[in-house]
Design a protein around this motif. Structure first.
Motif, PDB file in Angstrom:
ATOM      1  N   GLU A  25       0.996  -1.155   0.260  1.00  0.00           N
ATOM      2  CA  GLU A  25      -0.369  -0.345  -0.023  1.00  0.00           C
ATOM      3  C   GLU A  25       0.851   1.550  -0.241  1.00  0.00           C
ATOM      4  O   GLU A  25       0.501   2.368  -1.074  1.00  0.00           O
ATOM      5  N   LYS A  26       1.833   1.184   0.985  1.00  0.00           N
ATOM      6  CA  LYS A  26       3.230   2.602   1.072  1.00  0.00           C
ATOM      7  C   LYS A  26       3.841   2.635  -1.011  1.00  0.00           C
ATOM      8  O   LYS A  26       3.751   3.448  -1.245  1.00  0.00           O
ATOM      9  N   TYR A  27       4.147   1.501  -0.672  1.00  0.00           N
ATOM     10  CA  TYR A  27       4.232   1.483  -2.614  1.00  0.00           C
ATOM     11  C   TYR A  27       3.288   2.375  -3.591  1.00  0.00           C
ATOM     12  O   TYR A  27       3.585   2.656  -4.381  1.00  0.00           O
ATOM     13  N   ALA A  28       2.426   1.166  -3.651  1.00  0.00           N
ATOM     14  CA  ALA A  28       1.175   1.314  -4.861  1.00  0.00           C
ATOM     15  C   ALA A  28       0.841   3.347  -4.583  1.00  0.00           C
ATOM     16  O   ALA A  28       0.428   4.209  -5.488  1.00  0.00           O
ATOM     17  N   THR A  29       0.776   3.814  -3.046  1.00  0.00           N
ATOM     18  CA  THR A  29       0.587   5.090  -2.796  1.00  0.00           C
ATOM     19  C   THR A  29       1.456   6.027  -4.021  1.00  0.00           C
ATOM     20  O   THR A  29       0.810   6.849  -4.787  1.00  0.00           O
ATOM     21  N   ASP A  30       2.419   6.035  -4.033  1.00  0.00           N
ATOM     22  CA  ASP A  30       3.318   6.885  -5.257  1.00  0.00           C
ATOM     23  C   ASP A  30       3.664   6.182  -6.776  1.00  0.00           C
ATOM     24  O   ASP A  30       3.349   6.574  -7.816  1.00  0.00           O
ATOM     25  N   ASN A  31       2.950   5.165  -6.980  1.00  0.00           N
ATOM     26  CA  ASN A  31       3.799   4.304  -7.943  1.00  0.00           C
ATOM     27  C   ASN A  31       2.458   4.033  -8.756  1.00  0.00           C
ATOM     28  O   ASN A  31       2.618   3.260 -10.311  1.00  0.00           O
ATOM     29  N   PHE A  32       1.140   3.399  -8.323  1.00  0.00           N
ATOM     30  CA  PHE A  32      -0.103   2.393  -9.364  1.00  0.00           C
ATOM     31  C   PHE A  32      -0.673   3.757  -9.247  1.00  0.00           C
ATOM     32  O   PHE A  32      -1.305   4.792  -8.629  1.00  0.00           O
ATOM     33  N   LYS A  33      -1.356   3.338 -10.763  1.00  0.00           N
ATOM     34  CA  LYS A  33      -2.041   4.072 -10.900  1.00  0.00           C
ATOM     35  C   LYS A  33      -3.878   4.291 -11.158  1.00  0.00           C
ATOM     36  O   LYS A  33      -4.759   4.220 -10.576  1.00  0.00           O
ATOM     37  N   THR A  34      -4.014   2.998 -10.691  1.00  0.00           N
ATOM     38  CA  THR A  34      -5.295   1.941 -10.795  1.00  0.00           C
ATOM     39  C   THR A  34      -5.455   1.057  -8.892  1.00  0.00           C
ATOM     40  O   THR A  34      -4.062   0.576  -9.357  1.00  0.00           O
ATOM     41  N   PRO A  35      -6.869   1.078  -9.039  1.00  0.00           N
ATOM     42  CA  PRO A  35      -6.568   0.199  -7.269  1.00  0.00           C
ATOM     43  C   PRO A  35      -6.761  -2.043  -7.780  1.00  0.00           C
ATOM     44  O   PRO A  35      -6.599  -1.522  -8.884  1.00  0.00           O
ATOM     45  N   TYR A  36      -6.452  -2.079  -6.429  1.00  0.00           N
ATOM     46  CA  TYR A  36      -6.336  -3.234  -6.662  1.00  0.00           C
ATOM     47  C   TYR A  36      -6.930  -4.094  -5.794  1.00  0.00           C
ATOM     48  O   TYR A  36      -7.056  -3.465  -4.479  1.00  0.00           O
ATOM     49  N   GLN A  37      -7.005  -5.444  -6.335  1.00  0.00           N
ATOM     50  CA  GLN A  37      -8.410  -6.115  -5.316  1.00  0.00           C
ATOM     51  C   GLN A  37      -7.383  -7.989  -5.005  1.00  0.00           C
ATOM     52  O   GLN A  37      -7.267  -8.522  -6.214  1.00  0.00           O
ATOM     53  N   PRO A  38      -6.922  -7.965  -3.479  1.00  0.00           N
ATOM     54  CA  PRO A  38      -6.629  -8.709  -3.743  1.00  0.00           C
ATOM     55  C   PRO A  38      -7.097 -10.204  -4.081  1.00  0.00           C
ATOM     56  O   PRO A  38      -8.893  -9.897  -3.713  1.00  0.00           O
ATOM     57  N   LEU A  39      -6.653 -11.674  -4.196  1.00  0.00           N
ATOM     58  CA  LEU A  39      -7.243 -12.765  -4.791  1.00  0.00           C
ATOM     59  C   LEU A  39      -6.734 -13.682  -3.880  1.00  0.00           C
ATOM     60  O   LEU A  39      -5.558 -14.471  -4.189  1.00  0.00           O
ATOM     61  N   PHE A  40      -7.475 -14.044  -2.921  1.00  0.00           N
ATOM     62  CA  PHE A  40      -6.482 -15.199  -2.092  1.00  0.00           C
ATOM     63  C   PHE A  40      -6.885 -16.667  -2.857  1.00  0.00           C
ATOM     64  O   PHE A  40      -8.164 -16.978  -2.501  1.00  0.00           O
ATOM     65  N   VAL A  41      -6.107 -17.880  -3.273  1.00  0.00           N
ATOM     66  CA  VAL A  41      -6.317 -18.724  -3.730  1.00  0.00           C
ATOM     67  C   VAL A  41      -5.272 -19.666  -2.902  1.00  0.00           C
ATOM     68  O   VAL A  41      -4.308 -19.001  -2.068  1.00  0.00           O
ATOM     69  N   PRO A  42      -5.744 -20.918  -3.455  1.00  0.00           N
ATOM     70  CA  PRO A  42      -4.656 -22.236  -2.573  1.00  0.00           C
ATOM     71  C   PRO A  42      -3.606 -22.549  -3.011  1.00  0.00           C
ATOM     72  O   PRO A  42      -3.057 -22.116  -4.517  1.00  0.00           O
ATOM     73  N   PRO A  43      -1.836 -22.963  -2.646  1.00  0.00           N
ATOM     74  CA  PRO A  43      -0.950 -21.800  -3.052  1.00  0.00           C
ATOM     75  C   PRO A  43      -1.299 -22.452  -5.441  1.00  0.00           C
ATOM     76  O   PRO A  43      -0.204 -22.466  -5.565  1.00  0.00           O
ATOM     77  N   ALA A  44      -1.214 -24.064  -5.260  1.00  0.00           N
ATOM     78  CA  ALA A  44      -1.255 -24.938  -6.585  1.00  0.00           C
ATOM     79  C   ALA A  44      -3.044 -24.007  -7.594  1.00  0.00           C
ATOM     80  O   ALA A  44      -1.373 -23.482  -8.488  1.00  0.00           O
ATOM     81  N   ARG A  45      -3.134 -23.554  -7.010  1.00  0.00           N
ATOM     82  CA  ARG A  45      -4.764 -22.266  -7.790  1.00  0.00           C
ATOM     83  C   ARG A  45      -3.267 -21.421  -8.236  1.00  0.00           C
ATOM     84  O   ARG A  45      -3.304 -20.835  -9.230  1.00  0.00           O
ATOM     85  N   ALA A  46      -2.997 -20.768  -6.962  1.00  0.00           N
ATOM     86  CA  ALA A  46      -2.283 -19.762  -7.553  1.00  0.00           C
ATOM     87  C   ALA A  46      -0.802 -19.561  -8.163  1.00  0.00           C
ATOM     88  O   ALA A  46      -0.714 -18.680  -9.669  1.00  0.00           O
ATOM     89  N   GLN A  47      -0.424 -21.040  -8.252  1.00  0.00           N
ATOM     90  CA  GLN A  47       0.951 -21.190  -9.544  1.00  0.00           C
ATOM     91  C   GLN A  47       0.479 -21.596 -10.603  1.00  0.00           C
ATOM     92  O   GLN A  47       0.656 -21.104 -12.139  1.00  0.00           O
ATOM     93  N   LYS A  48      -1.258 -22.030 -10.945  1.00  0.00           N
ATOM     94  CA  LYS A  48      -1.943 -22.847 -12.109  1.00  0.00           C
ATOM     95  C   LYS A  48      -2.067 -21.388 -12.710  1.00  0.00           C
ATOM     96  O   LYS A  48      -2.390 -20.723 -13.806  1.00  0.00           O
ATOM     97  N   LEU A  49      -2.443 -20.043 -11.807  1.00  0.00           N
ATOM     98  CA  LEU A  49      -3.340 -18.691 -12.032  1.00  0.00           C
ATOM     99  C   LEU A  49      -1.907 -18.197 -13.403  1.00  0.00           C
ATOM    100  O   LEU A  49      -2.238 -17.489 -14.108  1.00  0.00           O
ATOM    101  N   MET A  50      -0.646 -18.426 -12.287  1.00  0.00           N
ATOM    102  CA  MET A  50       0.266 -17.197 -12.914  1.00  0.00           C
ATOM    103  C   MET A  50       0.941 -17.993 -14.068  1.00  0.00           C
ATOM    104  O   MET A  50       1.316 -17.242 -14.924  1.00  0.00           O
ATOM    105  N   ARG A  51       0.117 -19.333 -14.258  1.00  0.00           N
ATOM    106  CA  ARG A  51       1.079 -19.923 -15.775  1.00  0.00           C
ATOM    107  C   ARG A  51      -0.108 -20.101 -17.175  1.00  0.00           C
ATOM    108  O   ARG A  51       0.712 -19.953 -17.611  1.00  0.00           O
ATOM    109  N   THR A  52      -1.331 -20.162 -16.588  1.00  0.00           N
ATOM    110  CA  THR A  52      -2.092 -20.193 -17.535  1.00  0.00           C
ATOM    111  C   THR A  52      -2.995 -19.236 -17.769  1.00  0.00           C
ATOM    112  O   THR A  52      -3.806 -18.946 -18.555  1.00  0.00           O
ATOM    113  N   SER A  53      -3.155 -17.525 -16.919  1.00  0.00           N
ATOM    114  CA  SER A  53      -3.863 -16.313 -17.270  1.00  0.00           C
ATOM    115  C   SER A  53      -3.256 -15.050 -17.128  1.00  0.00           C
ATOM    116  O   SER A  53      -1.596 -15.280 -16.581  1.00  0.00           O
TER     117      SER A  53
END
Length: 165
Positions: A25-53
């Motif tokens: 949040e400290k970093y985003a205040t100075d560097n992001f132009k759009t807000p972000y939303q957390p997406l909490f998923v199990p580790p295997a699904r996080a890994q899959k999301l990062m590979r496939t989407s």
């Protein structure tokens, strides 16, 4: 924002979502132009999301050698990874993982094994996958595994003080 339950760093159950989100949040205040939303998923699904989407930002590490991913440190604090075991009067000393052959270790479930998993497999350790670090520590306390894999802050996150580093 792809994330997993890894208290105190990231958690849907912590006000502000944990230490990492407060730093972000400290970093985003100075560097992001759009807000972000957390997406909490199990580790295997996080890994899959990062590979496939398509994804933009994640607290889960990208695949090794991902030329499009950039690591952005939010703090100078060093987090050490290691093994926990039940409290014992004998010192916990070993030089090579192979000395822990046939011992079981609880660690976060991946969708695909990475370098840490491979090192444990090559050492002939038995991998027991869990969804949270706390689950692994609980299995250790109940003597369902010999070791639990975690970082140097994991013990602070559990009220069970039966373990030593």
């Amino acid at each position: 924002m792809i994330s997993i339950e890894y208290p105190p760093f990231t958690s849907n159950d912590i006000n502000g979502y944990g230490i990492n989100f407060k730093l972000l949040e400290k970093y985003a205040t100075d560097n992001f132009k759009t807000p972000y939303q957390p997406l909490f998923v199990p580790p295997a699904r996080a890994q899959k999301l990062m590979r496939t989407s398509d994804w933009c930002i994640s607290f889960y590490p990208p695949k090794p050698n991902d030329k499009y991913a950039k690591f952005l440190p939010l703090s100078d604090e060093v987090i050490k990874l290691g093994l926990y075991r039940l409290k014992n009067y004998k010192p916990f000393e070993w030089q090579q993982l192979s000395e822990l052959k046939n011992k079981s270790v609880a660690l976060l479930r991946p969708s695909k094994e990475g370098p840490i998993h491979q090192q444990l497999i090559e050492a002939k350790m038995k991998l027991v996958f869990v969804e949270t670090v706390e689950q692994g520590l609980s299995m250790l306390i109940h003597k369902r595994v010999d070791y639990a894999f975690g970082d140097n802050t994991a013990i602070k996150q559990t009220s069970k003080q039966l373990l030593v580093r």
